[in-house]
Write a protein that holds these residues in place. Structure first.
Motif, PDB file in Angstrom:
ATOM      1  N   ILE A 233       0.815  -1.221   0.000  1.00  0.00           N
ATOM      2  CA  ILE A 233       0.000   0.000   0.000  1.00  0.00           C
ATOM      3  C   ILE A 233       0.852   1.276   0.000  1.00  0.00           C
ATOM      4  O   ILE A 233       0.546   2.210  -0.749  1.00  0.00           O
ATOM      5  CB  ILE A 233      -1.018  -0.032   1.161  1.00  0.00           C
ATOM      6  N   PRO A 234       1.932   1.354   0.767  1.00  0.00           N
ATOM      7  CA  PRO A 234       2.704   2.598   0.736  1.00  0.00           C
ATOM      8  C   PRO A 234       3.405   2.839  -0.595  1.00  0.00           C
ATOM      9  O   PRO A 234       3.695   3.980  -0.935  1.00  0.00           O
ATOM     10  CB  PRO A 234       3.748   2.407   1.851  1.00  0.00           C
ATOM     11  N   ASN A 235       3.657   1.791  -1.358  1.00  0.00           N
ATOM     12  CA  ASN A 235       4.522   1.928  -2.536  1.00  0.00           C
ATOM     13  C   ASN A 235       3.815   1.786  -3.876  1.00  0.00           C
ATOM     14  O   ASN A 235       4.338   2.231  -4.891  1.00  0.00           O
ATOM     15  CB  ASN A 235       5.654   0.887  -2.470  1.00  0.00           C
ATOM     16  N   TYR A 236       2.658   1.131  -3.904  1.00  0.00           N
ATOM     17  CA  TYR A 236       2.029   0.810  -5.190  1.00  0.00           C
ATOM     18  C   TYR A 236       0.577   1.273  -5.209  1.00  0.00           C
ATOM     19  O   TYR A 236      -0.156   1.095  -4.235  1.00  0.00           O
ATOM     20  CB  TYR A 236       2.118  -0.702  -5.469  1.00  0.00           C
ATOM     21  N   GLY A 237       0.211   1.851  -6.338  1.00  0.00           N
ATOM     22  CA  GLY A 237      -1.155   2.354  -6.482  1.00  0.00           C
ATOM     23  C   GLY A 237      -1.139   3.608  -7.329  1.00  0.00           C
ATOM     24  O   GLY A 237      -0.197   3.825  -8.106  1.00  0.00           O
ATOM     25  N   PRO A 238      -2.151   4.452  -7.196  1.00  0.00           N
ATOM     26  CA  PRO A 238      -2.223   5.652  -8.025  1.00  0.00           C
ATOM     27  C   PRO A 238      -0.987   6.539  -7.811  1.00  0.00           C
ATOM     28  O   PRO A 238      -0.402   6.519  -6.727  1.00  0.00           O
ATOM     29  CB  PRO A 238      -3.487   6.362  -7.526  1.00  0.00           C
ATOM     30  N   ALA A 239      -0.604   7.294  -8.832  1.00  0.00           N
ATOM     31  CA  ALA A 239       0.532   8.210  -8.724  1.00  0.00           C
ATOM     32  C   ALA A 239       0.329   9.109  -7.501  1.00  0.00           C
ATOM     33  O   ALA A 239      -0.817   9.455  -7.187  1.00  0.00           O
ATOM     34  CB  ALA A 239       0.631   9.050  -9.998  1.00  0.00           C
ATOM     35  N   PRO A 240       1.343   9.457  -6.793  1.00  0.00           N
ATOM     36  CA  PRO A 240       2.766   9.267  -7.123  1.00  0.00           C
ATOM     37  C   PRO A 240       3.330   7.900  -6.750  1.00  0.00           C
ATOM     38  O   PRO A 240       4.530   7.702  -6.858  1.00  0.00           O
ATOM     39  CB  PRO A 240       3.438  10.362  -6.294  1.00  0.00           C
ATOM     40  N   LYS A 241       2.486   6.981  -6.322  1.00  0.00           N
ATOM     41  CA  LYS A 241       3.011   5.649  -6.037  1.00  0.00           C
ATOM     42  C   LYS A 241       3.364   4.948  -7.350  1.00  0.00           C
ATOM     43  O   LYS A 241       2.972   5.386  -8.426  1.00  0.00           O
ATOM     44  CB  LYS A 241       1.981   4.827  -5.263  1.00  0.00           C
ATOM     45  N   LYS A 242       4.054   3.818  -7.224  1.00  0.00           N
ATOM     46  CA  LYS A 242       4.467   3.072  -8.419  1.00  0.00           C
ATOM     47  C   LYS A 242       3.275   2.290  -8.993  1.00  0.00           C
ATOM     48  O   LYS A 242       2.339   1.937  -8.270  1.00  0.00           O
ATOM     49  CB  LYS A 242       5.608   2.118  -8.059  1.00  0.00           C
ATOM     50  N   PRO A 243       3.329   2.015 -10.295  1.00  0.00           N
ATOM     51  CA  PRO A 243       2.193   1.316 -10.930  1.00  0.00           C
ATOM     52  C   PRO A 243       2.062  -0.134 -10.476  1.00  0.00           C
ATOM     53  O   PRO A 243       3.036  -0.753 -10.033  1.00  0.00           O
ATOM     54  CB  PRO A 243       2.510   1.400 -12.418  1.00  0.00           C
ATOM     55  N   ILE A 244       0.846  -0.639 -10.621  1.00  0.00           N
ATOM     56  CA  ILE A 244       0.567  -2.004 -10.170  1.00  0.00           C
ATOM     57  C   ILE A 244      -0.398  -2.671 -11.149  1.00  0.00           C
ATOM     58  O   ILE A 244      -1.333  -2.035 -11.657  1.00  0.00           O
ATOM     59  CB  ILE A 244      -0.005  -1.983  -8.727  1.00  0.00           C
ATOM     60  N   VAL A 245      -0.147  -3.933 -11.430  1.00  0.00           N
ATOM     61  CA  VAL A 245      -1.046  -4.683 -12.317  1.00  0.00           C
ATOM     62  C   VAL A 245      -1.124  -6.128 -11.832  1.00  0.00           C
ATOM     63  O   VAL A 245      -0.169  -6.669 -11.298  1.00  0.00           O
ATOM     64  CB  VAL A 245      -0.575  -4.615 -13.791  1.00  0.00           C
ATOM     65  N   SER A 246      -2.294  -6.688 -12.015  1.00  0.00           N
ATOM     66  CA  SER A 246      -2.553  -8.047 -11.550  1.00  0.00           C
ATOM     67  C   SER A 246      -2.309  -9.005 -12.713  1.00  0.00           C
ATOM     68  O   SER A 246      -3.171  -9.231 -13.534  1.00  0.00           O
ATOM     69  CB  SER A 246      -4.014  -8.111 -11.083  1.00  0.00           C
ATOM     70  N   GLY A 247      -1.099  -9.557 -12.785  1.00  0.00           N
ATOM     71  CA  GLY A 247      -0.744 -10.424 -13.904  1.00  0.00           C
ATOM     72  C   GLY A 247      -1.572 -11.702 -13.938  1.00  0.00           C
ATOM     73  O   GLY A 247      -1.854 -12.243 -15.001  1.00  0.00           O
TER      74      GLY A 247
END
Ligand SMILES: [Zn+2]
Length: 690
Positions: A233-247
């Motif tokens: 949660i602190p690092n991934y998600g909407p900007a400015p966090k890093k992008p995330i995708v469910s492979g």
């Protein structure tokens, strides 16, 4: 979640130890006592909402889900006492789960964890998603223990959980494939699309939650919460966090179930973000089709791509709907469900017809020999329909659950509980060299998935609603639970289902009280009768729940009488592989021919069934106690074509190709195929042309 839940590594260790200490105490209603400080001076473990407590949570915890019409009944509240599923479940817990533990060990899956803490010198072993197999096994144990303690299994799971949490990094990250030498690849967009990191985490959360619901032990759960709260949660998600995708979708379900017990809306929000897709990760369309993610879920109009991914995505999206009521999701889910059930689902409830990409085919593309029908996909289908049922209370979803459960899922495990299908074809020819049932696959997603499903089965028998209780599945069983107003309720079922359609349901409320008992009338039934204390009830319509509202008193008896007779099933003419063919169904069970049961010299490709005008009368039923665990077989006089010289030609003039003779055929339920010597099998059989 408040700031106080963000804790240091040292504090966490203290908290985890406190939680572990508390979990060895006689368990009460959840862990409020840990969080409130009774267990030690530094108790900063995340507070769980504790409503209801861990013992009272079902397969899912829908107790507070605002858009779920039905609430779950805990697995432990239903005891399957004998009959069809009792046998399967006993083998699951005494043979399948223990031998799978040994196989995970023998194939290096646990050494992957030990390697990272210097306790093994073995190289990393297995595919990128190998950790998920360990978690699914933990989930299977978690569900099994909810039906009663098994000290040996519990000890194995505790040891395994200790070895898992030992490798968690201070950051919260935990994935044996991307720790140590592959650390630099971790959570890169490319890794997220193919590396299954979030898939593994999703299974970790599900395994942890099932184990917590079994034992109150939240060690693995706390590790999962740390992964989510401290790393993800602190690092991934909407900007400015890093992008995330469910492979490979799975994390969506895991995050939402976690949200249901922590109440931390950030977890739901992250699931929401993942379901919408992150535009910053640009993927070719073929990839987002295959993954069934990466673009907005609500923009999808048909099922395509990897079948298990699609089913798990639909599960996550349905979970999301139950928490938010976002109508666009429900609309999409209904569209996809219609697409599946009108054009893309096998008669066994299996889905995913193509080996290439383990994927859904086009509409009506349902080959039999080449059918993929991965066990995991049928399980995903059941899980999704279970969620849709919770949203709506509509029996059409229960019909799919039952179809998949008794056929496409049940076929996935051998009757002795030690061999598993990855593919579940609807026709088989041993001369291809295919071996369908195997003890182990290097991609071993299906075996522990089957084990967790059979372990969780009691949790699928009933639901409660604001006005009463729903009965979904039938087998000898005892429910000891309560209505949503808290009034105690016991329900006992006596039946030989699915071999016959007589179910006696004894309703015993703690006090006489008025509520509605919803009796499921299976969609396959031609006729159904329901009585209460021998008084007939009107309008027992197949494919619906019959609501019986009255003042119930202890000992009231509902009798469901459904005619279980052989039925001859035709496919939509657009299904090319089933053209001119029929399948045989009896009750919820799909039947098949196995060559081993037919007179010698009869080849399945040359036989046809002859249903006549009264199909039910053309099939004689026989209960064979000594065959494959006991089952009803069907006898039928079909015909065998004598192809003669035409056997050697590819094309010949219509009408000249053969003569035919009568031949006695024996059908067995599809789930039991390939439990003896491998011979040909087929579900869809030629129809004798009049
Ligand atoms: Zn699988």
């Amino acid at each position: 979640m408040s700031e106080k839940t963000k804790i240091s590594r040292r504090q966490f260790v203290t908290a985890a130890m406190s939680a572990a200490a508390a979990s060895s105490l006689p368990a009460r209603r959840g862990f409020a006592e840990v969080a409130s400080g009774k267990a030690g001076p530094q108790t900063t473990a995340v507070t769980l909402t504790d409503a209801p407590g861990w013992k009272d949570q079902g397969v899912e915890n829908l107790a507070k889900s605002p858009h779920a019409k039905l609430r779950e009944v805990p697995v432990r509240a239903v005891t399957i006492t004998g009959g069809f599923w009792a046998q399967r479940r006993e083998i699951n817990v005494t043979k399948s789960i223990p031998t799978m533990h040994d196989l995970l060990e023998a194939n290096g899956r646990m050494n992957n964890f030990r390697r990272l803490v210097g306790k093994s010198t073995a190289a990393q072993s297995g595919p990128v998603f190998s950790d998920s197999d360990v978690y699914k096994w933990t989930e299977a144990v978690g569900f099994a223990l909810q039906s009663g303690d098994r000290p040996e299994l519990r000890a194995s799971a505790e040891k395994l959980i200790n070895e898992v949490v030992a490798v968690q990094e201070p950051s919260g990250y935990l994935n044996t494939y991307y720790q140590d030498d592959r650390k630099s690849l971790r959570m890169l967009p490319q890794t997220q699309t193919t590396g299954h990191e979030l898939y593994n985490l999703g299974h970790m959360l599900q395994g942890a939650i099932a184990y917590y619901r079994a034992t109150g032990d939240r060690k693995l759960l706390d590790a999962g919460i740390r992964f989510v709260d401290d790393f993800l949660i602190p690092n991934y998600g909407p900007a400015p966090k890093k992008p995330i995708v469910s492979g490979h979708p799975e994390i969506e379900m895991g995050l939402i179930e976690l949200y249901r017990i922590t109440g931390d809306k950030r977890q739901l929000d992250l699931a929401s973000y993942i379901l919408r897709g992150d535009e910053r990760i640009e993927l070719p369309e073929r990839r987002t089709i295959y993954m069934f993610s990466g673009t907005p879920f609500t923009a999808r109009t048909k099922l395509q791509g990897h079948a298990v991914r699609a089913m798990y995505a639909c599960c996550g999206a349905t979970d999301y709907y139950m928490e938010t009521g976002d109508a666009a999701y429900l609309q999409t889910l209904n569209t996809l469900w219609n697409d599946m059930t009108t054009a893309k689902m096998y008669v066994t409830g299996g889905v995913g017809s193509r080996s290439d990409g383990e994927a859904f085919g086009d509409a009506y593309e349902l080959p039999n020999f080449r059918a993929y029908g991965e066990s995991c996909a049928a399980i995903g289908n059941m899980m999704w329909n279970w969620r849709m049922l919770a949203v709506t209370g509509d029996a059409k979803f229960t019909d799919v659950i039952e179809r998949a459960l008794y056929n496409g899922i049940n076929s996935g495990m051998s009757l002795d509980g030690t061999l598993y299908c990855y593919r579940n074809p609807l026709a088989f020819d041993p001369s291809t060299g295919d071996k369908i049932r195997n003890p182990w696959y290097d991609v071993t997603c299906c075996p522990p998935n089957l084990e967790r499903t059979f372990g969780s089965l009691p949790g699928y028998f009933y639901s409660t609603s604001a006005d009463g209780i729903y009965a979904h599945l039938y087998d000898n069983s005892e429910l000891n639970w309560h209505l949503e107003n808290g009034a105690g309720l016991k329900v006992a079922q006596k039946t030989s289902y699915p071999w016959d359609g007589n179910v006696d349901i004894t309703v015993t409320p703690a006090e006489p009280s008025e509520f509605t008992f919803y009796v499921r009338i299976p969609g396959w039934a031609d006729h159904a009768q329901v009585t209460v204390n021998k008084q007939a009830q009107a309008s027992a319509n197949p494919g619906q729940y019959l609501p019986i509202r009255r003042r119930w008193s202890p000992g009231d008896v509902i009798q469901l009488r459904v005619e279980v007779v052989p039925q001859v099933i035709a496919a939509n003419p657009r299904v090319a592989d089933d053209s001119g063919r029929v399948a045989i169904q009896r009750g919820p069970l799909i039947y098949c021919l196995e060559e081993i049961d037919q007179p010698s010299g009869v080849s399945l490709s040359d036989v046809a069934v002859n249903p006549g005008r009264r199909p039910a009368e053309q099939f004689q039923t026989e209960f064979k106690n000594d065959l494959l665990g006991g089952m009803v077989v069907l006898h039928h006089t079909g015909v065998a074509y004598d192809r003669g010289a035409s056997e050697k030609v590819l094309y010949s003039r219509y009408g000249r190709e053969s003569t035919s003779r009568k031949v006695p055929l024996t059908f067995i339920p599809y789930y039991a195929w390939a439990n003896r010597q491998a011979t040909s099998m087929q579900v869809w059989n030629l129809l004798l042309q009049a």
